[in-house]
Motif scaffolding. Structure first.
Motif, PDB file in Angstrom:
ATOM      1  N   GLU A 121       0.886  -1.163   0.000  1.00 44.35           N
ATOM      2  CA  GLU A 121       0.000   0.000   0.000  1.00 44.35           C
ATOM      3  C   GLU A 121       0.925   1.213   0.000  1.00 44.35           C
ATOM      4  O   GLU A 121       1.872   1.276   0.780  1.00 44.35           O
ATOM      5  N   ILE A 122       0.633   2.157  -0.885  1.00 43.09           N
ATOM      6  CA  ILE A 122       1.536   3.298  -0.993  1.00 43.09           C
ATOM      7  C   ILE A 122       0.756   4.590  -1.196  1.00 43.09           C
ATOM      8  O   ILE A 122      -0.264   4.607  -1.874  1.00 43.09           O
ATOM      9  N   GLY A 123       1.266   5.646  -0.600  1.00 46.45           N
ATOM     10  CA  GLY A 123       0.652   6.954  -0.748  1.00 46.45           C
ATOM     11  C   GLY A 123      -0.631   7.074   0.038  1.00 46.45           C
ATOM     12  O   GLY A 123      -1.056   6.161   0.725  1.00 46.45           O
ATOM     13  N   GLU A 138      12.068  -8.055  -3.656  1.00 48.37           N
ATOM     14  CA  GLU A 138      13.441  -7.692  -3.300  1.00 48.37           C
ATOM     15  C   GLU A 138      13.634  -6.184  -3.203  1.00 48.37           C
ATOM     16  O   GLU A 138      14.572  -5.713  -2.557  1.00 48.37           O
ATOM     17  N   ASP A 139      12.726  -5.410  -3.822  1.00 48.59           N
ATOM     18  CA  ASP A 139      12.824  -3.944  -3.792  1.00 48.59           C
ATOM     19  C   ASP A 139      12.081  -3.315  -2.618  1.00 48.59           C
ATOM     20  O   ASP A 139      12.253  -2.120  -2.346  1.00 48.59           O
ATOM     21  N   VAL A 140      11.262  -4.093  -1.930  1.00 49.76           N
ATOM     22  CA  VAL A 140      10.401  -3.526  -0.884  1.00 49.76           C
ATOM     23  C   VAL A 140      11.188  -2.840   0.235  1.00 49.76           C
ATOM     24  O   VAL A 140      10.819  -1.733   0.632  1.00 49.76           O
ATOM     25  N   PRO A 141      12.270  -3.411   0.747  1.00 42.24           N
ATOM     26  CA  PRO A 141      12.995  -2.683   1.804  1.00 42.24           C
ATOM     27  C   PRO A 141      13.470  -1.301   1.352  1.00 42.24           C
ATOM     28  O   PRO A 141      13.338  -0.325   2.093  1.00 42.24           O
ATOM     29  N   ARG A 142      13.990  -1.201   0.138  1.00 44.05           N
ATOM     30  CA  ARG A 142      14.456   0.105  -0.353  1.00 44.05           C
ATOM     31  C   ARG A 142      13.276   1.041  -0.625  1.00 44.05           C
ATOM     32  O   ARG A 142      13.361   2.241  -0.337  1.00 44.05           O
ATOM     33  N   ILE A 143      12.179   0.507  -1.159  1.00 45.59           N
ATOM     34  CA  ILE A 143      10.976   1.317  -1.376  1.00 45.59           C
ATOM     35  C   ILE A 143      10.510   1.910  -0.055  1.00 45.59           C
ATOM     36  O   ILE A 143      10.230   3.108   0.040  1.00 45.59           O
ATOM     37  N   CYS A 147      10.422   5.831   0.901  1.00 45.01           N
ATOM     38  CA  CYS A 147       9.144   6.420   1.298  1.00 45.01           C
ATOM     39  C   CYS A 147       9.250   7.098   2.652  1.00 45.01           C
ATOM     40  O   CYS A 147       8.719   8.196   2.842  1.00 45.01           O
ATOM     41  N   GLU A 148       9.938   6.472   3.577  1.00 44.05           N
ATOM     42  CA  GLU A 148      10.104   7.083   4.895  1.00 44.05           C
ATOM     43  C   GLU A 148      10.872   8.398   4.777  1.00 44.05           C
ATOM     44  O   GLU A 148      10.493   9.410   5.365  1.00 44.05           O
ATOM     45  N   ARG A 153       3.575   7.506   2.735  1.00 43.08           N
ATOM     46  CA  ARG A 153       3.041   6.346   3.429  1.00 43.08           C
ATOM     47  C   ARG A 153       3.302   5.095   2.580  1.00 43.08           C
ATOM     48  O   ARG A 153       3.020   5.070   1.386  1.00 43.08           O
ATOM     49  N   CYS A 154       3.829   4.052   3.212  1.00 41.15           N
ATOM     50  CA  CYS A 154       4.083   2.792   2.519  1.00 41.15           C
ATOM     51  C   CYS A 154       4.003   1.653   3.525  1.00 41.15           C
ATOM     52  O   CYS A 154       4.634   1.708   4.582  1.00 41.15           O
ATOM     53  N   LYS A 155       3.213   0.650   3.176  1.00 38.84           N
ATOM     54  CA  LYS A 155       3.077  -0.510   4.057  1.00 38.84           C
ATOM     55  C   LYS A 155       3.190  -1.784   3.245  1.00 38.84           C
ATOM     56  O   LYS A 155       2.645  -1.876   2.142  1.00 38.84           O
ATOM     57  N   LYS A 156       3.881  -2.758   3.813  1.00 33.42           N
ATOM     58  CA  LYS A 156       3.908  -4.082   3.211  1.00 33.42           C
ATOM     59  C   LYS A 156       2.551  -4.736   3.423  1.00 33.42           C
ATOM     60  O   LYS A 156       1.772  -4.310   4.278  1.00 33.42           O
TER      61      LYS A 156
END
Length: 163
Positions: A121-123, A138-143, A147-148, A153-156
């Motif tokens: 979830e983003i924005g 694999e990109d989620v940690p950097r995303i 975002c932080e 706002r970004c949630k896994k």
């Protein structure tokens, strides 16, 4: 602007972008002249309502056509299925899932068929809709890190709608 570009490139890694220069120009305007950007996009109210949310709004606004946005989970499911060319099972109406349970269910289905993808979830849509994207896991940690840093706002998937 480099962090915004990196974020957009990670979010849209699997998309063909026809208007990439326009996206960069618009985001640069949001950074350089937030008031003008918001005025041009009918969101002047954001300056008063959430002045720190300009970049979040601009990113969502500029890549909105690539996002999965809806207010009903069965509609969201159809958008996810469409994005994956029908490779997921139909929405499980018989399970009577709430949104959090649906996210858990669809994440499990994604792992079976597309283990490289993750739903985030983003924005903030500033409405009663949920904004999701399928991205490479694999990109989620950097995303999330970007975002932080950018106040977006970004949630896994496992964090979406969980208290």
């Amino acid at each position: 602007m480099e962090k915004i570009k990196e974020l957009i490139n990670l979010l849209l890694a699997d998309f063909d972008i026809e208007n990439e220069n326009e996206i960069w120009e618009n985001l640069q305007l949001a950074v350089d002249n937030p008031e003008q950007y918001l005025t041009e996009n009918g969101a002047e109210w954001l300056l008063e309502g959430d002045p720190d949310g300009v970049i979040q709004f601009a990113v969502s606004n500029e890549i909105g056509e690539f996002m999965i946005v809806g207010d009903k989970i069965d509609e969201i499911h159809e958008l996810i299925v469409d994005e994956l060319d029908g490779a997921l099972p139909p929405y499980p109406y018989e399970k009577k899932l709430n949104t959090a349970d649906y996210i858990e269910w669809v994440s499990t289905e994604l792992q079976k068929e597309f283990p490289e993808l993750e739903l985030i979830e983003i924005g903030d849509s500033y409405a009663d809709t949920i904004q999701l994207m399928l991205v490479y896991g694999e990109d989620v940690p950097r995303i999330k890190e970007l975002c932080e840093e950018l106040n977006i706002r970004c949630k896994k998937a496992d964090e979406i709608l969980k208290l």
